[in-house]
Scaffold this active site. Structure first.
Site, PDB file in Angstrom:
ATOM      1  N   GLU A  48       0.850  -1.195   0.000  1.00  0.00           N
ATOM      2  CA  GLU A  48       0.000   0.000   0.000  1.00  0.00           C
ATOM      3  C   GLU A  48       0.883   1.241   0.000  1.00  0.00           C
ATOM      4  OE1 GLU A  48      -2.094  -0.337   3.663  1.00  0.00           O
ATOM      5  OE2 GLU A  48      -3.258  -2.061   2.996  1.00  0.00           O
TER       6      GLU A  48
ATOM      7  N   LYS B 216       2.440   4.431   1.527  1.00  0.00           N
ATOM      8  CA  LYS B 216       2.598   4.901   2.907  1.00  0.00           C
ATOM      9  C   LYS B 216       2.270   6.390   2.912  1.00  0.00           C
ATOM     10  CE  LYS B 216       5.552   4.894   6.957  1.00  0.00           C
ATOM     11  NZ  LYS B 216       5.307   6.291   7.342  1.00  0.00           N
TER      12      LYS B 216
ATOM     13  N   ASP C 120       1.532  10.149   4.024  1.00  0.00           N
ATOM     14  CA  ASP C 120       2.216  11.030   4.957  1.00  0.00           C
ATOM     15  C   ASP C 120       1.195  11.948   5.628  1.00  0.00           C
ATOM     16  OD1 ASP C 120       4.447  11.710   6.253  1.00  0.00           O
ATOM     17  OD2 ASP C 120       5.365  12.847   4.628  1.00  0.00           O
TER      18      ASP C 120
ATOM     19  N   TYR D   8      -6.764   1.744   6.541  1.00  0.00           N
ATOM     20  CA  TYR D   8      -5.896   0.623   6.175  1.00  0.00           C
ATOM     21  C   TYR D   8      -5.754  -0.422   7.268  1.00  0.00           C
ATOM     22  CZ  TYR D   8      -2.756   3.924   8.543  1.00  0.00           C
ATOM     23  OH  TYR D   8      -2.200   4.803   9.430  1.00  0.00           O
TER      24      TYR D   8
ATOM     25  N   LYS E   5      10.743   2.581   2.835  1.00  0.00           N
ATOM     26  CA  LYS E   5      10.790   4.025   2.580  1.00  0.00           C
ATOM     27  C   LYS E   5      11.454   4.361   1.242  1.00  0.00           C
ATOM     28  CE  LYS E   5      10.624   6.889   5.846  1.00  0.00           C
ATOM     29  NZ  LYS E   5      10.409   7.350   7.196  1.00  0.00           N
TER      30      LYS E   5
ATOM     31  N   CYS F 100      21.153  45.341 -13.263  1.00  0.00           N
ATOM     32  CA  CYS F 100      21.430  44.026 -13.839  1.00  0.00           C
ATOM     33  C   CYS F 100      22.841  43.581 -13.437  1.00  0.00           C
ATOM     34  CB  CYS F 100      21.310  44.079 -15.352  1.00  0.00           C
ATOM     35  SG  CYS F 100      21.850  42.542 -16.137  1.00  0.00           S
TER      36      CYS F 100
ATOM     37  N   CYS G  69      25.013  43.553 -16.940  1.00  0.00           N
ATOM     38  CA  CYS G  69      25.353  44.740 -17.724  1.00  0.00           C
ATOM     39  C   CYS G  69      25.188  46.038 -16.936  1.00  0.00           C
ATOM     40  CB  CYS G  69      24.515  44.791 -19.003  1.00  0.00           C
ATOM     41  SG  CYS G  69      22.788  45.177 -18.688  1.00  0.00           S
TER      42      CYS G  69
ATOM     43  N   CYS H  30      15.911  42.833 -16.595  1.00  0.00           N
ATOM     44  CA  CYS H  30      16.945  43.761 -17.070  1.00  0.00           C
ATOM     45  C   CYS H  30      16.375  44.460 -18.296  1.00  0.00           C
ATOM     46  CB  CYS H  30      18.202  42.967 -17.429  1.00  0.00           C
ATOM     47  SG  CYS H  30      19.312  43.836 -18.558  1.00  0.00           S
TER      48      CYS H  30
ATOM     49  N   CYS I 179      22.001  43.600 -23.422  1.00  0.00           N
ATOM     50  CA  CYS I 179      22.712  42.955 -22.309  1.00  0.00           C
ATOM     51  C   CYS I 179      23.291  41.626 -22.805  1.00  0.00           C
ATOM     52  CB  CYS I 179      21.733  42.723 -21.165  1.00  0.00           C
ATOM     53  SG  CYS I 179      22.373  41.640 -19.865  1.00  0.00           S
TER      54      CYS I 179
HETATM   55  S1  IVH Z   1      -0.409   0.021   8.614  1.00  0.00           S
HETATM   56  C1  IVH Z   1       0.363  -1.731  12.951  1.00  0.00           C
HETATM   57  N1  IVH Z   1      -0.647   1.208   6.338  1.00  0.00           N
HETATM   58  O1  IVH Z   1       2.738   4.940   8.999  1.00  0.00           O
HETATM   59  C2  IVH Z   1       0.647  -0.600  12.100  1.00  0.00           C
HETATM   60  N2  IVH Z   1       0.275   2.452   8.148  1.00  0.00           N
HETATM   61  O2  IVH Z   1       5.322   4.808  10.302  1.00  0.00           O
HETATM   62  C3  IVH Z   1      -0.436  -0.416  11.124  1.00  0.00           C
HETATM   63  N3  IVH Z   1       0.841   4.762   7.573  1.00  0.00           N
HETATM   64  O3  IVH Z   1       1.548   4.489  12.248  1.00  0.00           O
HETATM   65  C4  IVH Z   1      -0.069   0.598  10.199  1.00  0.00           C
HETATM   66  N4  IVH Z   1       0.189   4.670   5.483  1.00  0.00           N
HETATM   67  O4  IVH Z   1       0.334   6.186  10.658  1.00  0.00           O
HETATM   68  C5  IVH Z   1      -0.244   1.329   7.607  1.00  0.00           C
HETATM   69  N5  IVH Z   1      -0.948   2.137   4.228  1.00  0.00           N
HETATM   70  C6  IVH Z   1      -0.552   2.259   5.496  1.00  0.00           C
HETATM   71  C7  IVH Z   1      -0.032   3.455   6.024  1.00  0.00           C
HETATM   72  C8  IVH Z   1       0.383   3.513   7.345  1.00  0.00           C
HETATM   73  C9  IVH Z   1       0.700   5.440   6.424  1.00  0.00           C
HETATM   74  C10 IVH Z   1       1.415   5.338   8.804  1.00  0.00           C
HETATM   75  C11 IVH Z   1       0.688   4.967  10.064  1.00  0.00           C
HETATM   76  C12 IVH Z   1       1.724   4.281  10.886  1.00  0.00           C
HETATM   77  C13 IVH Z   1       2.965   4.914  10.366  1.00  0.00           C
HETATM   78  C14 IVH Z   1       4.191   4.141  10.728  1.00  0.00           C
END
Ligand code: IVH
Length: 568
Positions: A122, A124, A126, A232, A319, A413, A416, A431, A436
């Site tokens: 999935e 991740k 932010d 998730y 990551k 400038c 020039c 300018c 120039c």
């Molecule tokens: S699963 C048991 N799935 O990343 C942990 N976490 O650095 C279940 N996060 O605390 C987390 N996207 O806040 C999961 N697709 C995703 C996620 C995700 C972002 C975050 C979440 C977690 C943190 C860990």
């Protein structure tokens, strides 16, 4: 046997813990991080390494054993009632590259005593982790993760999210779902633009904006910010069972809840492919991601693997390479382009970023310098997004020593010495001297470039030489170069053969269609498209030159601004 721990290791561990706790507080509570994620991860890794070398140093309250930061209680004005999670909300271990990923994969299969297993990948997201509790189908409570055990009650604010239904039809007796509240890139940019106009401090990134917007005592403020959510994970679920996450997410999606996109992967190669795919699409996604999450799908297998104090063994955050780095801004180079536009380029202390050494970053224009509040000598965060040249995204004002100096946009400038003018309502300062050398060089280079007349041998270096020697002052001079054959041959690095090639390339460019020439002249407001329109309507450069402003404006797609610019 208890091994002796050297005093310096004890001190380093204590120092690291204090530092990490400080940054946890800034990140989770104040939404104002002072270091990059990569710098944070490095501190955490060092602490983990020392603790695994000297296990007697591990304490239950070490940041390696805990999640997030303790919620602020009663300390400042913005406090929320505490909520205890029925199942702890955990964090994730990180892996940083494919060899670490492979090690995790093999360790996981070994733990399962299996040859293979079903994984899911999935994005991740932010943002910040939250839990939503539905009782008999009604949204009863929403909370932040907090330290994993106790979070903050932000129910009223979560009700403001359009994507969170107040009621679910056909829901089980108890349904606790977990996910990430985030802010889409477009909503983040719009929010920062509004804040800037109102003279308010802007948010450093979408994550901080999302966290700051959700943790508001006044829900009306949250309502005005556009927040989104993807689910998730699950907490307690009563009177309904699911075999794995894919099945569970399918179930809650049917109930009308927003679930994260997820991909099944049967082996490491498929996991790597899914990771690469997200990395490639990173810039095009409407939301920020900083990696992918790889998980075992099957809940029974998850049980078998179990959890550590702060993270499960059945999932890992894979990551992406860092895009941000911290460095110092040493100087500004004021670059002058073909239109005279004066662009500030930050000259940086060289820093490693995503595998390359970065020495320069763009600052765009005067407004951007003001928006960032950047000064000479400042410590800055640079970020490489889609473009090759990184941007300065933030100034670490806390790192100031008092020796920083104000950046003053030049009035003359830098090439020039002519006057630099920024017309009202425009962001670009220019300018004003058409002659120039920087403008001349830029115009010739542009004229000869690929998309225009496509003349080989007219790159930056050669054009610089021709301009410096006075051989070329405007594009027409290019076509008189055959009269300067002898002088050209005497130039350093040139001989008979290279001059032959150069003159041949110039000759070939005479066959380019009219629209290309019109584009190549670099007339303001005349790009490729308008050049096509003009070429079709006038057929030759002579009839275009004879056209009055009215005749030009009579053409559909040519407005007064374009017409005037063409006449000029
Ligand atoms: S699963 C048991 N799935 O990343 C942990 N976490 O650095 C279940 N996060 O605390 C987390 N996207 O806040 C999961 N697709 C995703 C996620 C995700 C972002 C975050 C979440 C977690 C943190 C860990």
């Amino acid at each position: 046997m208890v091994s002796e721990v050297p005093q310096e290791m004890i001190s380093e561990v204590e120092k690291l813990r204090a530092e990490i706790r400080h940054h946890n507080d800034l990140y989770y509570n104040k939404d104002a991080p002072e270091i990059t994620d990569a710098e944070y991860d490095a501190l955490m890794r060092r602490l983990q390494q020392l603790e695994s070398e000297y296990p007697s140093l591990v304490t239950p309250d070490s940041p390696t054993q805990t999640v997030g930061a303790p919620a602020r209680v009663g300390e400042e004005e913005e406090t929320f009632a505490p909520v205890t999670h029925s199942v702890p909300m955990l964090s994730l271990e990180n892996v940083a590259d494919s060899s670490e990923m492979k090690a995790w994969y093999e360790r996981t299969l070994k733990g399962l005593e299996a040859e293979s297993a079903a994984f899911i990948v999935e994005p991740k997201l932010d943002g910040l982790a939250v839990e939503l509790v539905y009782e008999a189908g009604r949204f009863a409570q929403g909370s932040t993760r907090g330290d994993g055990t106790t979070g903050e009650n932000v129910t009223a604010n979560l009700r403001m999210l359009k994507e969170i239904p107040g009621r679910l039809k056909g829901a089980p007796e108890l349904l606790e779902v977990r996910g990430e509240v985030y802010m889409k890139k477009a909503d983040f940019q719009a929010l920062n633009r509004r804040r800037e106009e109102d003279g308010q401090a802007t948010f450093a990134n979408p994550r901080n904006a999302a966290a700051g917007s959700l943790r508001q005592l006044d829900s009306k403020v949250t309502a005005r910010r556009k927040l989104s959510i993807f689910l998730y994970d699950r907490g307690s679920v009563r009177r309904v069972a699911h075999g794995g996450e894919v099945e569970f997410l399918g179930f809650i999606a049917k109930l009308g809840l927003p679930v994260v996109e997820h991909h099944r992967c049967a082996n490491l190669e498929e996991v790597e492919k899914a990771y690469q795919d997200y990395l490639d699409r990173r810039e095009d996604l409407p939301f920020e991601i900083d990696g992918v999450v790889v998980k075992i799908d099957d809940f029974a297998l998850r049980e078998k693997l179990g959890i550590r104090s702060r993270s499960p063994r059945w999932a890992v955050a894979y990551k992406f390479p860092a895009r941000q780095a911290r460095t110092a801004l040493a100087e500004i180079e004021w670059s002058v382009g073909r239109t005279g536009a004066v662009t500030p380029v930050a000259i940086l202390e060289p820093v490693q970023l995503g595998g390359v050494t970065v020495r320069r970053a763009s600052l765009h224009n005067e407004d951007e310098i003001k928006r960032l509040g950047v000064m000479y000598g400042d410590t800055v965060i640079v970020e490489r997004a889609g473009d090759v040249i990184p941007d300065v995204v933030r100034v670490l004002t806390d790192a100031r020593t008092g020796g920083e100096r104000e950046i003053v946009f030049p009035k003359k400038c830098p090439v020039c010495g002519s006057e630099v003018v920024r017309p009202e309502g425009e962001v670009v300062a220019r300018c004003t001297n058409m002659a120039c050398p920087a403008q001349v060089q830029g115009r010739i280079q542009y004229f000869a470039s690929r998309g225009c007349m496509d003349i080989e041998g007219f790159g930056e270096k050669n054009v610089g030489l021709f301009v410096e020697k006075g051989f070329v002052k405007d594009p027409a001079d290019i076509y008189l170069l055959d009269k300067k054959r002898e002088e050209l041959e005497k130039l350093e690095g040139f001989g008979k053969k290279s001059v032959d090639n150069l003159l041949k390339a110039i000759d070939e460019s005479k066959t380019r269609p009219l629209w290309r020439i019109l584009n190549a002249l670099g007339i303001r407001h005349v790009g490729e498209h308008v050049a096509h329109v003009l070429a079709e309507n006038f057929g030759s450069i002579d009839s275009l030159m004879a056209a009055s402003k009215e005749e030009l404006e009579a053409i559909h797609e040519v407005g007064p601004k374009v017409a005037e610019s063409v006449r000029d």
